[in-house]
Scaffold this motif. Structure first.
Motif, short mmCIF file in Angstrom:
data_model
loop_
_atom_site.label_atom_id
_atom_site.label_comp_id
_atom_site.label_asym_id
_atom_site.label_seq_id
_atom_site.Cartn_x
_atom_site.Cartn_y
_atom_site.Cartn_z
N ALA A 170 7.76 -1.31 7.93
CA ALA A 170 7.80 -0.61 9.22
C ALA A 170 8.38 0.79 9.06
CB ALA A 170 8.61 -1.43 10.22
N ALA A 171 9.41 0.92 8.24
CA ALA A 171 9.99 2.24 8.00
C ALA A 171 8.99 3.17 7.33
CB ALA A 171 11.24 2.11 7.13
N ALA A 172 8.18 2.63 6.41
CA ALA A 172 7.15 3.44 5.75
C ALA A 172 6.12 3.94 6.77
CB ALA A 172 6.47 2.63 4.65
N LEU A 173 5.74 3.08 7.71
CA LEU A 173 4.80 3.49 8.76
C LEU A 173 5.36 4.65 9.57
CD1 LEU A 173 3.78 -0.04 10.15
CD2 LEU A 173 2.39 1.44 8.69
N VAL A 182 -3.78 -11.00 0.62
CA VAL A 182 -2.61 -10.57 1.39
C VAL A 182 -2.67 -9.08 1.69
CG1 VAL A 182 -0.12 -10.14 1.18
CG2 VAL A 182 -1.06 -12.38 0.57
N LYS A 183 -2.33 -8.75 2.92
CA LYS A 183 -2.25 -7.35 3.31
C LYS A 183 -0.83 -7.07 3.79
CE LYS A 183 -5.20 -3.82 5.36
NZ LYS A 183 -6.46 -3.57 6.08
N GLY A 184 -0.28 -5.94 3.36
CA GLY A 184 1.06 -5.56 3.75
C GLY A 184 1.08 -4.80 5.05
N LEU A 185 2.27 -4.59 5.58
CA LEU A 185 2.40 -3.88 6.85
C LEU A 185 2.08 -2.40 6.70
CD1 LEU A 185 3.13 -4.16 9.81
CD2 LEU A 185 5.55 -3.89 9.19
N ALA A 186 2.29 -1.83 5.51
CA ALA A 186 1.99 -0.42 5.24
C ALA A 186 1.03 -0.35 4.05
CB ALA A 186 3.26 0.36 4.97
N PRO A 187 -0.24 -0.71 4.24
CA PRO A 187 -1.15 -0.91 3.10
C PRO A 187 -1.50 0.35 2.32
CG PRO A 187 -2.34 -1.05 5.20
CD PRO A 187 -0.88 -1.00 5.53
N SER A 188 -1.17 1.53 2.83
CA SER A 188 -1.46 2.76 2.09
C SER A 188 -0.23 3.34 1.40
CB SER A 188 -2.07 3.82 3.03
OG SER A 188 -3.31 3.40 3.54
N ALA A 189 0.90 2.69 1.56
CA ALA A 189 2.12 3.18 0.90
C ALA A 189 2.05 2.89 -0.59
CB ALA A 189 3.35 2.51 1.51
#
Length: 454
Positions: A264-267, A117-124
């Motif tokens: 999305a907010a983290a991005l 699984v990969k998240g929408l903000a993978p470096s957060a």
């Protein structure tokens, strides 16, 4: 059954049904990634060329998280278990918190991280904050929510994901949320999974972003709670995520939708670090989409809010920052004096003390008489001067003239000006939110289709 438990119970039922498609452990790694349809709909590969959420900490107030999951390892901070004490990154039973963390900041595993699984903000980074599950957090004066929010704010979270509901907020809960808003934290709350048109106190609290669920076609999920406080929607059906008690799970729910909005907010916070929480919300709102056939609806809609998120557009479109609060309402400080001079709970009331202090000033009778005589002398002088001016026809400028009320150097009041939210603005005009979802980076990329089992 509390609202908190309801959110999680619905997810559990769907997980059991998902096993009909084959157990997670038996599924191929490619299948796990292929199941993440939101990443394809968001065109995540293009999103990650712009931002991956690096440098942003997202607090997940939920069940503790399995920080050793191969798709999360290295992205989960120790955090705090508010209920039991100790860190909150060692969960191996309850799946919900791990699932939310993976939707936000999963990085996959294997060569090139193409598996899992990969998240929408993978470096957060994920800051897990464990809270009492079930009825406990909704109990009066439990303190769970307030302590969790305060901990998240004090430990560097600029986004807080709350994929649960709470019917009643204590004064401490409200003040913790107010403090988070004051410190520019982006607060995300799930609307709930009962399909009802009523949102609870937490979801309705000013300053939070209430998130409902949509399916692959961008249509609102039938069980997504709704109301006028709904601000955005996001994918919430057949969502594949990591788990704590097993490798992976698949579920329906507004919990997952809230996690995608937090990602999305983290991005956005990573790419535009100077934006306020309200301005981050502004970007998400102004680039939100609606499914075909719904473009003419009045916004915000109780079910869709301003529409479903489109992260690539939110990151790349030229959108003025706008006002500090954007579409977010400002909550009232629980300790601030209430309107009309009354004091809110917890505020000190000093009016009566000041009055009694003035009455008992310690001035003697002689001093009071002296002051009275002085006042009479001043009044007499003023009367003599005014009468003299009238006789000579030399009255001074009117009160609004130089030196008077409204004049240069005087305590005049400037003319009232309309604020940006008192004029017909972007939140009352349909234009920016009704772009066709077939445009680049849009969600969904194809006409609505009904997922199996819906």
């Amino acid at each position: 059954m509390s609202f908190t438990r309801t959110l999680r119970a619905v997810g559990g039922v769907v997980v059991a049904g998902a096993l009909l498609f084959g157990s997670a452990s038996a599924a191929s790694a490619d299948q796990i990634r292929d199941d993440q349809w939101p990443l394809k709909s968001f065109d995540a590969e293009s999103v990650w060329k712009v931002s991956t959420g690096k440098g942003v900490t997202v607090a997940v107030i939920d069940d503790p998280v399995n920080g050793d999951h191969p798709d999360l390892r290295g992205n989960v901070l120790p955090g705090k278990d508010v209920e039991n004490g100790g860190p909150a990154n060692q969960e191996d039973q309850d799946d919900h918190g791990t699932a939310m963390a993976s939707i936000i900041a999963g990085h996959g595993h294997g060569a090139g991280n193409v598996e899992g699984v990969k998240g929408l903000a993978p470096s957060a980074k994920i800051l897990p904050v464990g809270i009492p599950s079930g009825d406990t957090i909704s109990a009066p004066n439990s303190g769970g929510l307030a302590e969790a929010v305060n901990y998240a704010v004090d430990n560097g979270a600029s986004v807080i994901n709350m994929s649960f509901g709470q019917d009643t907020l204590t004064a401490e809960d409200k003040q913790a949320l107010v403090n988070a808003v004051k410190k520019n934290v982006f607060l995300v709350v799930a609307t709930g999974n009962d399909g009802v048109g009523k949102l609870d106190q937490l979801t309705s609290f000013p300053g939070v972003v209430a998130v409902g669920a949509v399916d692959k076609g961008g249509q609102v999920w039938a069980d997504s709670n709704y109301g006028p406080q709904t601000m955005l929607t996001a994918p919430g059906t057949l969502i594949r995520s990591a788990a704590a008690s097993k490798p992976y799970r698949r579920a329906n729910g507004t919990s997952d939708s809230a996690a995608y909005v937090s990602g999305a907010a983290a991005l956005i916070r990573a790419k535009f670090p100077d934006l306020t929480a309200g301005q981050v919300a502004n970007r998400l709102v102004k680039t939100a989409g609606l499914p075909p056939g719904q473009e003419g609806m009045k916004l915000p809609d109780p079910h869709y809010g301003y529409g479903f998120i489109r992260p690539l557009r939110a990151l790349t479109q030229n959108i003025p920052a706008g006002s500090k609060n954007g579409p977010l309402k400002t909550p009232k400080d629980e300790t601030a004096p209430a309107a009309g001079g009354a004091s809110a709970p917890g505020a000190s009331s000093t009016g009566g003390d000041q009055a009694s202090g003035q009455q008992d000033s310690g001035l003697g009778t002689g001093a009071i008489v002296g002051i009275a005589v002085g006042v009479l002398v001043v009044v007499a002088v003023i009367v003599i001067v005014v009468v003299s001016q009238k006789k000579k026809g030399r009255n001074g400028p009117p009160p609004g003239g130089p030196g008077g009320f409204g004049g240069p150097g005087g305590p005049g009041f400037p003319p009232q000006q309309q604020g940006p939210y008192q004029q017909p603005g972007p939140y009352q005009q349909p234009g920016p939110y009704q772009q066709q979802p077939s445009a680049p980076g849009a969600f969904p990329p194809a006409p609505p289709t009904q997922p199996p089992g819906q």
